[in-house]
Write an enzyme that holds these catalytic residues in place. Structure first.
Site, PDB file in Angstrom:
ATOM      1  N   ARG A   1       0.883  -1.078  -0.029  1.00  0.00           N
ATOM      2  CA  ARG A   1      -0.009  -0.164  -0.052  1.00  0.00           C
ATOM      3  C   ARG A   1       0.981   1.205  -0.313  1.00  0.00           C
ATOM      4  NH1 ARG A   1      -0.520   4.875   2.405  1.00  0.00           N
ATOM      5  NH2 ARG A   1      -0.105   4.115   4.271  1.00  0.00           N
ATOM      6  N   ASP A   2       1.573   1.628   1.068  1.00  0.00           N
ATOM      7  CA  ASP A   2       2.401   2.724   1.205  1.00  0.00           C
ATOM      8  C   ASP A   2       3.428   2.772   0.253  1.00  0.00           C
ATOM      9  OD1 ASP A   2       3.633   5.145   1.894  1.00  0.00           O
ATOM     10  OD2 ASP A   2       3.794   4.345   4.119  1.00  0.00           O
TER      11      ASP A   2
ATOM     12  N   HIS B   1       5.586   4.395  12.681  1.00  0.00           N
ATOM     13  CA  HIS B   1       6.097   4.240  11.134  1.00  0.00           C
ATOM     14  C   HIS B   1       6.955   5.306  10.771  1.00  0.00           C
ATOM     15  CE1 HIS B   1       4.340   4.114   6.992  1.00  0.00           C
ATOM     16  NE2 HIS B   1       4.999   5.077   7.004  1.00  0.00           N
TER      17      HIS B   1
ATOM     18  N   HIS C   1       9.957   7.092   8.108  1.00  0.00           N
ATOM     19  CA  HIS C   1      10.707   7.226   6.885  1.00  0.00           C
ATOM     20  C   HIS C   1      12.164   7.374   7.234  1.00  0.00           C
ATOM     21  CE1 HIS C   1       6.824   8.143   4.156  1.00  0.00           C
ATOM     22  NE2 HIS C   1       6.691   7.328   5.204  1.00  0.00           N
TER      23      HIS C   1
ATOM     24  N   CYS D   1       5.357   9.935   0.374  1.00  0.00           N
ATOM     25  CA  CYS D   1       4.006  10.388   0.753  1.00  0.00           C
ATOM     26  C   CYS D   1       3.735  11.596  -0.510  1.00  0.00           C
ATOM     27  CB  CYS D   1       3.734  11.286   1.825  1.00  0.00           C
ATOM     28  SG  CYS D   1       2.204  11.994   2.262  1.00  0.00           S
TER      29      CYS D   1
ATOM     30  N   ASN E   1      10.054   4.579   3.052  1.00  0.00           N
ATOM     31  CA  ASN E   1      10.124   4.077   4.437  1.00  0.00           C
ATOM     32  C   ASN E   1      11.242   3.462   4.583  1.00  0.00           C
ATOM     33  OD1 ASN E   1       6.879   4.576   4.976  1.00  0.00           O
ATOM     34  ND2 ASN E   1       6.780   3.379   2.946  1.00  0.00           N
TER      35      ASN E   1
END
Length: 297
Positions: free
Chosen positions: A12-13, A203, A205, A236, A245
Site C-alpha cells: 500500500r504505502d 511508522h 521514513h 508520501c 519508508n
C-alpha cells in the site's frame, strides 16, 4: 527473547508512491510477502481514484490475493466512504489517517484536522458495529513539510480525542522523515503519560537517515510494533521531499542481530525485495538488499 511485530506496508504505502503497477504484479508482491513469515500486512487503501490512482484497483487486488490465514491484513481509508468500501471487501482491520498538521491534512484529504476527527468519530462507531477494529494513524507526528515542527502536546491532544471516541489502536507516522530520537522520546513519552496501556505503533521514513535510530529509541521506550516497507518502497504524495519508508529487511536485520524475534525469514524477505525492484523497475534504497542478510566481517 522479545518479539517485535512488523507490519509490512509495501503493497500500500510503497506502491502508492510509484507509477501505477498492474494488478497481477501487486498480487504477486502481496502473496510473496505473505510467505516470508510476516504476521501483518497493509494490503491496500480505499481512496478516491482521482486522488491516488495507484490504488484504484484495491478491491480487485484484494479479491485475487491468496490471503494466508496466518497473516493479519488491514486496509487504509481516508474517510467513512472508504471504510464502507473496505468493509464491503471483507476487511476487519481498518486504519484511518489524520494529520497532526492542519495544512498537511488539507493537502491530503481536503479538510481540516478537526473536521477529519469529527468524521473519524463516526467512522469508529461504524467499524465497531460491523465487527471491525479501528486504528488511527496520526501523520506528521514528528514534523510537517508545510508547518515545520509539530508540538508533542498537539499530537497527544489528538490521541486524547480518538481514544475518547473509541479507537482501538494509535500509530504515529513520520511522514517526512523529520523524526529524530529526541522527537520520538517527546511524543511517545507525552502519550504514554496519558495513556499507558494504549497499543502504539510507529511508522518511520528514512528521508534524513534516522529511521533505524528512531526504531532503536522506540524499542527502549517499550514500543514493539513498527511499520516497514520492503526494499524501502514508499513516500508520501502530499509531503514534498519525503523519501521512502524504512526498509523492512533493514529493520529485521537489526532486530535479529539484537536478539529480537520477528517470525520473518530474512533471506526470503530479501528475495521479495528483489521482486519489488523488478516490479517498480528501479533500484530500491535498502542497504541490506545490496549487502545480503549477513554483512561482511
Amino acid at each position: 527473547m522479545s518479539f517485535v511485530s512488523i507490519r509490512e506496508v509495501g503493497p500500500r504505502d510503497g506502491l502508492q508512491n510509484e507509477d501505477p503497477v498492474p494488478v497481477d504484479a501487486k498480487v504477486r508482491l502481496l502473496d510473496a510477502l505473505s510467505a516470508t513469515g510476516v504476521r501483518r500486512i497493509e494490503a491496500v487503501s480505499f481512496v478516491h481514484p482521482k486522488a491516488i490512482p495507484q490504488m484504484a484497483d484495491a478491491a480487485e487486488v484484494w479479491q485475487r490475493a491468496a490471503k494466508d490465514p496466518a497473516v493479519r491484513y488491514c486496509a487504509l481509508v481516508p474517510n467513512t466512504k472508504g471504510a464502507e468500501r473496505a468493509l464491503a471487501a471483507g476487511f476487519t482491520e481498518i486504519e484511518v489517517v489524520v494529520s497532526a498538521s492542519d495544512t498537511h491534512n488539507r493537502r491530503n484529504v481536503n479538510r481540516s484536522t478537526g473536521e477529519s476527527l469529527d468524521d473519524i468519530a463516526g467512522l469508529i462507531d461504524l467499524l465497531h458495529r460491523a465487527g471491525a477494529t479501528a486504528e488511527v494513524i496520526i501523520s506528521t507526528s514528528f514534523g510537517c513539510p508545510f508547518e515545520g515542527d509539530i508540538a508533542p502536546d498537539r499530537v497527544a491532544g489528538i490521541v486524547d480525542r480518538v481514544v475518547a471516541d473509541g479507537a482501538d489502536r494509535v500509530a504515529f507516522g513520520d511522514t517526512t522523515g523529520m523524526g529524530t530520537p529526541r522527537r520520538v522520546e517527546e511524543v511517545v513519552g507525552r502519550v504514554r503519560d496519558r495513556h499507558p496501556e494504549l497499543p502504539l505503533l510507529l511508522h518511520f521514513h528514512n528521508t534524513r537517515g534516522t529511521a533505524l535510530a528512531n526504531v532503536l529509541t522506540a524499542l527502549r521506550l517499550g514500543i514493539t510494533e513498527f511499520d516497514a516497507s520492503v526494499g524501502g518502497l514508499g513516500g508520501c504524495p502530499y509531503a514534498p521531499g519525503a523519501t521512502g519508508n524504512v526498509a523492512t529487511e533493514e529493520v529485521v536485520h537489526m532486530l535479529h542481530d539484537m536478539g529480537y524475534e520477528t517470525g520473518i525469514d530474512l533471506t526470503a524477505l530479501i528475495a521479495v525485495a528483489r521482486l519489488a525492484q523488478e516490479i517498480v523497475g528501479r533500484e530500491l534504497p535498502s542497504g541490506v538488499l545490496k549487502a545480503g542478510p549477513r554483512l561482511p566481517l
